[in-house]
Design an enzyme around this catalytic site. Structure first.
Site, PDB file in Angstrom:
ATOM      1  N   GLY A  10       0.856  -1.198   0.000  1.00  9.18           N
ATOM      2  CA  GLY A  10       0.000   0.000   0.000  1.00  9.18           C
ATOM      3  C   GLY A  10       0.884   1.237   0.000  1.00  9.18           C
ATOM      4  O   GLY A  10       0.514   2.298   0.502  1.00  9.18           O
ATOM      5  N   GLY A  13       0.068   5.053  -1.320  1.00 10.04           N
ATOM      6  CA  GLY A  13      -0.992   5.853  -0.718  1.00 10.04           C
ATOM      7  C   GLY A  13      -0.469   7.036   0.072  1.00 10.04           C
ATOM      8  O   GLY A  13       0.712   7.397  -0.006  1.00 10.04           O
ATOM      9  N   GLN A  14      -1.366   7.642   0.842  1.00 11.45           N
ATOM     10  CA  GLN A  14      -1.031   8.873   1.565  1.00 11.45           C
ATOM     11  C   GLN A  14       0.116   8.644   2.563  1.00 11.45           C
ATOM     12  O   GLN A  14       1.060   9.421   2.617  1.00 11.45           O
ATOM     13  CB  GLN A  14      -2.281   9.391   2.294  1.00 11.45           C
ATOM     14  CG  GLN A  14      -2.131  10.822   2.780  1.00 11.45           C
ATOM     15  CD  GLN A  14      -3.213  11.230   3.760  1.00 11.45           C
ATOM     16  OE1 GLN A  14      -4.045  10.421   4.191  1.00 11.45           O
ATOM     17  NE2 GLN A  14      -3.207  12.490   4.140  1.00 11.45           N
ATOM     18  N   ASP A  36       2.370  -2.031  -4.263  1.00  8.48           N
ATOM     19  CA  ASP A  36       1.019  -1.469  -4.323  1.00  8.48           C
ATOM     20  C   ASP A  36       0.296  -2.075  -5.512  1.00  8.48           C
ATOM     21  O   ASP A  36       0.933  -2.537  -6.471  1.00  8.48           O
ATOM     22  CB  ASP A  36       1.088   0.064  -4.474  1.00  8.48           C
ATOM     23  CG  ASP A  36      -0.202   0.754  -4.022  1.00  8.48           C
ATOM     24  OD1 ASP A  36      -0.175   1.396  -2.948  1.00  8.48           O
ATOM     25  OD2 ASP A  36      -1.222   0.651  -4.732  1.00  8.48           O
ATOM     26  N   ARG A  38      -1.412  -0.283  -7.481  1.00 12.98           N
ATOM     27  CA  ARG A  38      -1.231   0.696  -8.559  1.00 12.98           C
ATOM     28  C   ARG A  38       0.175   0.593  -9.136  1.00 12.98           C
ATOM     29  O   ARG A  38       1.130   0.332  -8.396  1.00 12.98           O
ATOM     30  CB  ARG A  38      -1.336   2.116  -8.016  1.00 12.98           C
ATOM     31  CG  ARG A  38      -2.678   2.467  -7.448  1.00 12.98           C
ATOM     32  CD  ARG A  38      -2.678   3.947  -7.159  1.00 12.98           C
ATOM     33  NE  ARG A  38      -2.954   4.232  -5.760  1.00 12.98           N
ATOM     34  CZ  ARG A  38      -2.923   5.434  -5.227  1.00 12.98           C
ATOM     35  NH1 ARG A  38      -2.579   6.487  -5.949  1.00 12.98           N
ATOM     36  NH2 ARG A  38      -3.203   5.609  -3.956  1.00 12.98           N
ATOM     37  N   TYR A 144     -15.594   0.290   7.955  1.00 13.07           N
ATOM     38  CA  TYR A 144     -14.166   0.555   8.161  1.00 13.07           C
ATOM     39  C   TYR A 144     -13.809   0.361   9.641  1.00 13.07           C
ATOM     40  O   TYR A 144     -12.840  -0.353   9.970  1.00 13.07           O
ATOM     41  CB  TYR A 144     -13.875   1.992   7.712  1.00 13.07           C
ATOM     42  CG  TYR A 144     -12.482   2.489   7.966  1.00 13.07           C
ATOM     43  CD1 TYR A 144     -11.404   2.013   7.239  1.00 13.07           C
ATOM     44  CD2 TYR A 144     -12.243   3.490   8.918  1.00 13.07           C
ATOM     45  CE1 TYR A 144     -10.121   2.507   7.455  1.00 13.07           C
ATOM     46  CE2 TYR A 144     -10.971   3.991   9.131  1.00 13.07           C
ATOM     47  CZ  TYR A 144      -9.908   3.497   8.408  1.00 13.07           C
ATOM     48  OH  TYR A 144      -8.650   3.983   8.626  1.00 13.07           O
ATOM     49  N   LYS A 148     -11.418  -2.428  11.458  1.00 16.74           N
ATOM     50  CA  LYS A 148     -10.254  -2.084  12.298  1.00 16.74           C
ATOM     51  C   LYS A 148     -10.387  -2.697  13.701  1.00 16.74           C
ATOM     52  O   LYS A 148      -9.408  -3.205  14.259  1.00 16.74           O
ATOM     53  CB  LYS A 148     -10.108  -0.553  12.401  1.00 16.74           C
ATOM     54  CG  LYS A 148      -9.708   0.121  11.081  1.00 16.74           C
ATOM     55  CD  LYS A 148      -8.331  -0.294  10.596  1.00 16.74           C
ATOM     56  CE  LYS A 148      -7.872   0.469   9.377  1.00 16.74           C
ATOM     57  NZ  LYS A 148      -6.614  -0.022   8.817  1.00 16.74           N
TER      58      LYS A 148
HETATM   59  P1  NAD Z   1      -4.514   5.287   1.006  1.00 13.51           P
HETATM   60  O1  NAD Z   1      -5.893   4.927   0.568  1.00 13.51           O
HETATM   61  O2  NAD Z   1      -3.980   6.612   0.683  1.00 13.51           O
HETATM   62  O3  NAD Z   1      -3.473   4.206   0.471  1.00 13.51           O
HETATM   63  C1  NAD Z   1      -3.775   2.834   0.432  1.00 13.51           C
HETATM   64  C2  NAD Z   1      -2.944   2.224  -0.687  1.00 13.51           C
HETATM   65  O4  NAD Z   1      -3.269   0.825  -0.719  1.00 13.51           O
HETATM   66  C3  NAD Z   1      -3.274   2.792  -2.062  1.00 13.51           C
HETATM   67  O5  NAD Z   1      -2.087   3.241  -2.710  1.00 13.51           O
HETATM   68  C4  NAD Z   1      -3.908   1.637  -2.816  1.00 13.51           C
HETATM   69  O6  NAD Z   1      -3.574   1.606  -4.204  1.00 13.51           O
HETATM   70  C5  NAD Z   1      -3.296   0.441  -2.085  1.00 13.51           C
HETATM   71  N1  NAD Z   1      -4.114  -0.754  -2.234  1.00 13.51           N
HETATM   72  C6  NAD Z   1      -5.462  -0.852  -2.232  1.00 13.51           C
HETATM   73  N2  NAD Z   1      -5.829  -2.122  -2.459  1.00 13.51           N
HETATM   74  C7  NAD Z   1      -4.699  -2.835  -2.599  1.00 13.51           C
HETATM   75  C8  NAD Z   1      -4.431  -4.195  -2.857  1.00 13.51           C
HETATM   76  N3  NAD Z   1      -5.434  -5.079  -3.026  1.00 13.51           N
HETATM   77  N4  NAD Z   1      -3.156  -4.601  -2.932  1.00 13.51           N
HETATM   78  C9  NAD Z   1      -2.131  -3.721  -2.795  1.00 13.51           C
HETATM   79  N5  NAD Z   1      -2.325  -2.411  -2.551  1.00 13.51           N
HETATM   80  C10 NAD Z   1      -3.593  -1.980  -2.453  1.00 13.51           C
HETATM   81  O7  NAD Z   1      -4.490   5.025   2.599  1.00 13.51           O
HETATM   82  P2  NAD Z   1      -3.539   5.718   3.663  1.00 13.51           P
HETATM   83  O8  NAD Z   1      -4.173   6.979   4.080  1.00 13.51           O
HETATM   84  O9  NAD Z   1      -2.147   5.691   3.215  1.00 13.51           O
HETATM   85  O10 NAD Z   1      -3.758   4.705   4.891  1.00 13.51           O
HETATM   86  C11 NAD Z   1      -2.940   3.584   5.077  1.00 13.51           C
HETATM   87  C12 NAD Z   1      -3.445   2.831   6.288  1.00 13.51           C
HETATM   88  O11 NAD Z   1      -3.521   3.713   7.413  1.00 13.51           O
HETATM   89  C13 NAD Z   1      -4.839   2.222   6.128  1.00 13.51           C
HETATM   90  O12 NAD Z   1      -4.898   1.009   6.828  1.00 13.51           O
HETATM   91  C14 NAD Z   1      -5.731   3.224   6.814  1.00 13.51           C
HETATM   92  O13 NAD Z   1      -6.893   2.633   7.317  1.00 13.51           O
HETATM   93  C15 NAD Z   1      -4.837   3.687   7.947  1.00 13.51           C
HETATM   94  N6  NAD Z   1      -5.216   4.997   8.455  1.00 13.51           N
HETATM   95  C16 NAD Z   1      -5.088   6.117   7.674  1.00 13.51           C
HETATM   96  C17 NAD Z   1      -5.491   7.345   8.180  1.00 13.51           C
HETATM   97  C18 NAD Z   1      -5.381   8.609   7.371  1.00 13.51           C
HETATM   98  O14 NAD Z   1      -5.853   9.676   7.824  1.00 13.51           O
HETATM   99  N7  NAD Z   1      -4.773   8.578   6.206  1.00 13.51           N
HETATM  100  C19 NAD Z   1      -6.021   7.428   9.481  1.00 13.51           C
HETATM  101  C20 NAD Z   1      -6.175   6.257  10.222  1.00 13.51           C
HETATM  102  C21 NAD Z   1      -5.745   5.044   9.710  1.00 13.51           C
HETATM  103  N1  SER Z   2      -8.616   9.276   8.261  1.00 13.66           N
HETATM  104  C1  SER Z   2      -9.344   8.055   8.303  1.00 13.66           C
HETATM  105  C2  SER Z   2     -10.665   8.174   7.652  1.00 13.66           C
HETATM  106  O1  SER Z   2     -11.204   9.263   7.673  1.00 13.66           O
HETATM  107  C3  SER Z   2      -9.544   7.640   9.754  1.00 13.66           C
HETATM  108  O2  SER Z   2      -9.090   6.382   9.927  1.00 13.66           O
HETATM  109  O3  SER Z   2     -11.169   7.204   7.166  1.00 13.66           O
END
Ligand code: NAD
Ligand code: SER
Length: 332
Positions: A10, A13-14, A36, A38, A144, A148
């Site tokens: 992943g 992603g962000q 990833d 992508r 979601y 979790k």
């Molecule tokens: P994101 O959606 O930006 O990135 C997720 C990445 O996973 C993407 O690049 C996507 O292409 C990839 N992905 C999706 N399906 C896939 C698959 N089948 N195989 C391989 N890759 C795949 O998410 P993020 O914000 O980077 O978050 C990462 C983790 O952190 C997640 O578990 C999310 O729940 C957790 N999280 C994020 C936040 C936030 O504010 N960003 C807050 C709490 C928890």
């Molecule tokens: N930033 C995340 C969301 O809004 C929280 O896990 O889904």
């Protein structure tokens, strides 16, 4: 001593966009494999290995782990809260099966450590709204959050039963300038900066006074790496640690931006994400993280605003009347 070989799934992603380079600075480019679904974006020149892979494909994951002699995995692939509500079964399948695949591989391949993020979304309307404790009741109202909360229990189960060393944080909403957010309820706190720089106005999908826990990405990346480096015997929480920095409302972040962009305006058109936000705590008690592995955040809202705007105006033609303020030092 043998070096760590790390797999981040992943990675595009962000979080991965900032975590992978941070890990590569410590462990070396060739020791951190980014994966990833992508393909690698053309503009992102990768310093180290990048593999296109579906985390749901157990065989492909197993082959990758063997090929690169991986001993640590960071699992970031997931469907976030708002997108998850559009197709709950798909979100459940990805969020649960990805974790189970990694947990089983961690056991089978005897990985040293796994990182898997949880979220404030494990809490629901029955938990305290402010300073929500580590062990508060979990009654998540989104698929979601359900995934979790269940994932946290799986992590604890694999520790209790198989001694898999899996480390986890309940991230708040994360704010970053390097990559767009992935479809969560806290996305407004990133979009608002982009729209402020591009159009000097923003329409918020959450009401003015909805207060949520937030954190700057550099703090989140540091927290992740500090947790992964902490001695195992200090980590008493085997589900997921509450992690906290600041809390703010859309109105408060708008005011902070207007300090640099006086013409900036915000209006409000709440949508279905409001009910998700309303079900989450507005702040967390993260004293377990602060006690067990000495977590402390650096960025307050003023520092986040300044750093976001500094990065986002760079390369644009926008001339901000507050640009000199942007360049003058302030407290983070
Ligand atoms: P994101 O959606 O930006 O990135 C997720 C990445 O996973 C993407 O690049 C996507 O292409 C990839 N992905 C999706 N399906 C896939 C698959 N089948 N195989 C391989 N890759 C795949 O998410 P993020 O914000 O980077 O978050 C990462 C983790 O952190 C997640 O578990 C999310 O729940 C957790 N999280 C994020 C936040 C936030 O504010 N960003 C807050 C709490 C928890
Ligand atoms: N930033 C995340 C969301 O809004 C929280 O896990 O889904």
């Amino acid at each position: 001593m043998k070096s760590d070989n790390i797999l981040v799934v992943g990675a595009a992603g962000q979080i991965g966009t900032e975590l992978v380079p941070a890990l590569r600075r410590i462990h070396g480019d060739l020791h951190v494999v980014a994966a990833d679904l992508r393909p690698l974006a053309k503009e992102k020149k990768s310093a180290g290995p990048y593999v296109q892979l579906d985390v749901l494909n157990y065989g492909a994951l197993a082959t990758l782990i063997t090929r690169y002699d991986i001993n640590q995995v960071y699992l970031l692939a997931a469907t976030l809260s708002a997108i998850g509500e559009k197709d709950p079964h798909r979100a459940w399948d990805l969020n649960m099966q990805s974790l189970l695949n990694i947990l089983d591989l961690a056991r089978e391949k005897r990985l040293a450590k796994v990182f898997w993020p949880s979220s404030i979304a494990v809490f629901g309307p029955d938990a305290p709204r402010t300073a929500c404790p580590q062990d508060a009741v979990k009654s998540p109202s989104t698929v979601y959050g359900i995934s979790k909360a269940a994932g946290e229990q799986w992590c604890q189960y694999y520790w209790n039963k198989y001694r898999v060393d899996i480390r986890s944080l309940r991230y708040p909403g994360l704010i970053s300038h390097s990559a767009p957010p992935g479809g969560g309820t806290t996305d407004f706190a990133v979009d608002i900066f982009h729209q402020a720089v591009r159009h000097q106005k923003y329409t918020s999908f959450l009401p003015a006074d909805t207060c949520l826990p937030m954190m700057y990405m550099s703090d989140a990346v540091r927290a992740t790496m500090e947790l992964m480096e902490a001695p195992a015997n200090r980590l008493l929480v085997k589900t997921s640690y509450n992690l906290s920095a600041i809390s703010f409302t859309p109105a408060q972040v708008a005011k902070s931006i207007a300090r640099y962009i006086p013409a900036f305006t915000i209006d409000y058109a709440p949508d279905n994400r409001q009910s998700i936000a309303d079900s989450w705590p507005s702040s967390l008690d993260d004293s377990a993280a602060r006690n067990d592995w000495h977590w402390d955040h650096e960025y307050e809202l003023a520092g986040i605003t300044r750093d976001m705007l500094l990065h986002l105006v760079t390369g644009t033609e926008l001339s901000l009347s507050g640009i000199t303020d942007l360049l003058s030092p302030i407290s983070l």
